[in-house]
Design a protein around this motif. Structure first.
Motif, PDB file in Angstrom:
ATOM      1  N   GLY A  92      13.638  -1.846   0.528  1.00 35.45           N
ATOM      2  CA  GLY A  92      12.868  -1.041   1.472  1.00 35.45           C
ATOM      3  C   GLY A  92      11.903  -0.110   0.756  1.00 35.45           C
ATOM      4  O   GLY A  92      11.946   0.062  -0.473  1.00 35.45           O
ATOM      5  N   ALA A  93      11.022   0.489   1.563  1.00 33.58           N
ATOM      6  CA  ALA A  93      10.123   1.503   1.001  1.00 33.58           C
ATOM      7  C   ALA A  93      10.933   2.715   0.566  1.00 33.58           C
ATOM      8  O   ALA A  93      10.525   3.448  -0.341  1.00 33.58           O
ATOM      9  CB  ALA A  93       9.079   1.904   2.033  1.00 33.58           C
ATOM     10  N   THR A  94      12.076   2.925   1.192  1.00 36.87           N
ATOM     11  CA  THR A  94      12.898   4.092   0.843  1.00 36.87           C
ATOM     12  C   THR A  94      13.262   4.072  -0.645  1.00 36.87           C
ATOM     13  O   THR A  94      13.143   5.089  -1.333  1.00 36.87           O
ATOM     14  CB  THR A  94      14.184   4.123   1.697  1.00 36.87           C
ATOM     15  N   LEU A  97      10.069   4.673  -2.773  1.00 37.24           N
ATOM     16  CA  LEU A  97       9.682   6.094  -2.804  1.00 37.24           C
ATOM     17  C   LEU A  97      10.636   6.894  -3.688  1.00 37.24           C
ATOM     18  O   LEU A  97      10.210   7.726  -4.504  1.00 37.24           O
ATOM     19  CB  LEU A  97       9.698   6.663  -1.377  1.00 37.24           C
ATOM     20  N   TYR A 118       7.839  12.474   6.471  1.00 36.77           N
ATOM     21  CA  TYR A 118       8.978  11.579   6.590  1.00 36.77           C
ATOM     22  C   TYR A 118      10.152  12.187   5.817  1.00 36.77           C
ATOM     23  O   TYR A 118       9.966  12.807   4.775  1.00 36.77           O
ATOM     24  CB  TYR A 118       8.606  10.190   6.061  1.00 36.77           C
ATOM     25  N   TYR A 121      11.363  12.149   1.544  1.00 44.68           N
ATOM     26  CA  TYR A 121      10.624  12.616   0.358  1.00 44.68           C
ATOM     27  C   TYR A 121      11.297  13.836  -0.297  1.00 44.68           C
ATOM     28  O   TYR A 121      11.479  13.871  -1.513  1.00 44.68           O
ATOM     29  CB  TYR A 121       9.181  13.021   0.693  1.00 44.68           C
ATOM     30  N   ASN A 163       0.796   9.742   3.013  1.00 48.36           N
ATOM     31  CA  ASN A 163       1.324   8.743   3.941  1.00 48.36           C
ATOM     32  C   ASN A 163       0.276   8.452   5.015  1.00 48.36           C
ATOM     33  O   ASN A 163       0.003   9.280   5.862  1.00 48.36           O
ATOM     34  CB  ASN A 163       2.632   9.291   4.560  1.00 48.36           C
ATOM     35  N   ASN A 167       3.556   8.760   9.729  1.00 45.40           N
ATOM     36  CA  ASN A 167       4.736   9.005  10.561  1.00 45.40           C
ATOM     37  C   ASN A 167       5.062  10.486  10.427  1.00 45.40           C
ATOM     38  O   ASN A 167       5.298  10.939   9.301  1.00 45.40           O
ATOM     39  CB  ASN A 167       5.903   8.151  10.051  1.00 45.40           C
ATOM     40  N   ASP A 195       2.748   6.371   0.570  1.00 50.81           N
ATOM     41  CA  ASP A 195       3.623   5.664   1.505  1.00 50.81           C
ATOM     42  C   ASP A 195       2.720   4.969   2.517  1.00 50.81           C
ATOM     43  O   ASP A 195       2.111   5.617   3.365  1.00 50.81           O
ATOM     44  CB  ASP A 195       4.545   6.698   2.170  1.00 50.81           C
ATOM     45  N   VAL A 197       3.678   2.213   4.550  1.00 54.36           N
ATOM     46  CA  VAL A 197       4.512   1.229   5.251  1.00 54.36           C
ATOM     47  C   VAL A 197       3.884   0.739   6.565  1.00 54.36           C
ATOM     48  O   VAL A 197       4.209  -0.341   7.032  1.00 54.36           O
ATOM     49  CB  VAL A 197       5.960   1.735   5.516  1.00 54.36           C
ATOM     50  N   TYR A 198       2.976   1.533   7.146  1.00 53.73           N
ATOM     51  CA  TYR A 198       2.324   1.100   8.396  1.00 53.73           C
ATOM     52  C   TYR A 198       0.925   0.536   8.127  1.00 53.73           C
ATOM     53  O   TYR A 198       0.034   0.605   8.975  1.00 53.73           O
ATOM     54  CB  TYR A 198       2.268   2.276   9.396  1.00 53.73           C
ATOM     55  N   SER A 226       6.495  -1.793   2.977  1.00 59.88           N
ATOM     56  CA  SER A 226       7.755  -2.274   3.553  1.00 59.88           C
ATOM     57  C   SER A 226       7.497  -3.460   4.477  1.00 59.88           C
ATOM     58  O   SER A 226       6.588  -3.400   5.312  1.00 59.88           O
ATOM     59  CB  SER A 226       8.417  -1.170   4.367  1.00 59.88           C
ATOM     60  N   LYS A 229       8.403  -2.987   8.728  1.00 62.78           N
ATOM     61  CA  LYS A 229       7.456  -2.631   9.790  1.00 62.78           C
ATOM     62  C   LYS A 229       6.560  -3.814  10.124  1.00 62.78           C
ATOM     63  O   LYS A 229       6.151  -4.003  11.264  1.00 62.78           O
ATOM     64  CB  LYS A 229       6.547  -1.481   9.339  1.00 62.78           C
ATOM     65  N   LYS A 237      15.620  -4.289   4.917  1.00 62.69           N
ATOM     66  CA  LYS A 237      15.368  -3.328   3.836  1.00 62.69           C
ATOM     67  C   LYS A 237      14.656  -4.004   2.659  1.00 62.69           C
ATOM     68  O   LYS A 237      15.128  -3.989   1.523  1.00 62.69           O
ATOM     69  CB  LYS A 237      16.685  -2.678   3.372  1.00 62.69           C
TER      70      LYS A 237
END
Ligand code: PMP
Ligand code: GLN
Length: 379
Positions: A92-94, A97, A118, A121, A163, A167, A195, A197-198, A226, A229, A237
């Motif tokens: 995942g992006a989690t 990051l 988000y 971070y 980001n 978000n 970030d 992800v979108y 990610s 999304k 993930k």
């Protein structure tokens, strides 16, 4: 035991999802699609599970996936990331990051964070002994005051986290923002952690501008993405990080001992699915229609709102309708109206009173219309 994260509790997403479940409320809170991913993508996973792609992937990721990410990035931003040395597949992006932050932040380093932010971070910065320095924006901000951002930079500033699409606000940064960021990062030798992800969810003809498309930024940036999304697969993930070879080498030292590698057959499946750009380029139109459907359905409630520019979130201010704090209102609407949302104060480090709720519109049309109906009665 002394807590390493004394200010951290259960995330607001987990809390509101649990409350939604308890009250059988429609869950427009936690950001995940209500609908399933493409059957073609499911068949590809099945194909790779059955054909024996079930052991450890290479530490940086399955090469066909890294090559596919390189191709789509080049098409979108014109930057060539080398699959062997500059692209890492992450959990995942989690994870991307977290690892990027761990790679660059030393104890005492300051990291600029735009809030609302988000929620992953700040804990990541703090676990490395870093100090988040906030640039606070209104949840419906019109523009970024780059002079105010520059004023937050000190000789201890090491990195800046950005980001876009954002978000929870749904803001999409402009070319001017990216150029201001580049000037600031160059002037103070900052690492940029971006970030994105979108990246494939932008509306009204706007374009997502990746930091990878600005050479002065790409050379000092970790770009985190990610597939959760993009392909309606948040539960897989599966994400990635793009960074110049020198940064990637250090990033991988941490990735290697955090997870080593991530789920193999899904990587091959996504690699093959990415060969058809329509699979991700159709996403903006898909979500723009949902945004408009939902916004039209809640229009008469009288919220103060600007249409989201990207992501699958719509913020609304209810400052003209109620004095209630956003956490109290979000909880009450879940219990009494049967609609769960996220109070935007959860995205700020300090106490705020913006009276704003975040709706996730990655839901089936009938769920969005039903939620709007319930809100129309309750608010
Ligand atoms: N960044 C933002 C802005 C997000 O909204 C999310 C997903 N909720 C993530 C990162 C994490 O992405 P992933 O699920 O791929 O770890
Ligand atoms: N990113 C999702 C959101 O903003 C939630 C992810 C999570 O629950 N950690 O709602």
């Amino acid at each position: 035991l002394q807590s390493k994260l004394p200010n951290v509790g259960t995330t607001i997403f987990t809390k509101m999802s649990a409350l939604a479940e308890e009250h059988k409320a429609l869950n427009l809170a936690q950001g995940f699609p209500e609908f399933d991913c493409s059957p073609d993508l499911q068949r590809l996973v099945d194909k790779y599970v059955r054909s024996g792609k079930n052991q450890y992937a290479p530490m940086p990721g399955a090469l066909p996936l890294r090559e596919a990410i390189a191709r789509k990035t080049f098409e979108a931003s014109g930057r060539e990331y080398h699959p062997v040395s500059e692209i890492t597949v992450t959990s995942g992006a989690t994870e991307a990051l977290f690892v990027a932050i761990s790679t660059v932040v030393y104890p005492g380093d300051e990291v600029i964070v735009f809030e609302p932010a988000y929620d992953s971070y700040v804990p990541a910065i703090e676990l490395s002994g870093g100090i988040p320095v906030f640039v606070t924006l209104d949840p419906q901000y019109d523009y970024i005051d780059w002079e105010a951002v520059a004023a937050r930079v000190t000789e201890k500033t090491r990195a800046i986290i950005v980001n876009t699409p954002h978000n929870p606000t749904g803001k999409v940064w402009t070319a001017a923002d990216l150029h201001a960021l580049a000037a600031l990062a160059e002037a103070h030798d900052l690492v940029v952690i971006s970030d994105e992800v979108y990246e494939y969810i932008v509306f009204d003809g706007l374009a997502h501008i990746s930091v990878s498309s600005v050479p002065a930024l790409a050379e000092r940036s970790f770009v985190c993405g990610s597939f959760g999304k993009t392909f309606h697969t948040t539960g897989w993930k599966l994400g990635y990080c793009l960074a110049p070879a020198e940064l990637t080498a250090e990033f991988r030292k941490i990735h290697q001992f955090l997870v080593f590698s991530v789920v193999t057959p899904f990587q091959f499946a996504v690699a093959e699915f990415l060969a058809e750009p329509e699979h991700y380029l159709a996403l903006s139109a898909f979500y723009e229609r949902k945004r408009d459907l939902f916004n039209d359905a809640i229009r008469d409630i009288g919220f103060i709102m600007k249409p989201s520019e990207g992501s699958f979130f719509q913020n609304v201010s209810y400052a003209n309708l109620s004095e209630e704090a956003d956490v109290a209102l979000a909880e009450r609407l879940t219990r009494e109206a049967g609609v769960a949302t996220i109070p935007v104060s959860a995205f700020y480090a300090r106490e705020t009173d913006y009276k704003t709720l975040r709706f996730c519109f990655a839901k089936n049309d009938d769920t969005l219309l039903k939620a709007a109906g319930l809100l129309n009665k309750a608010v």
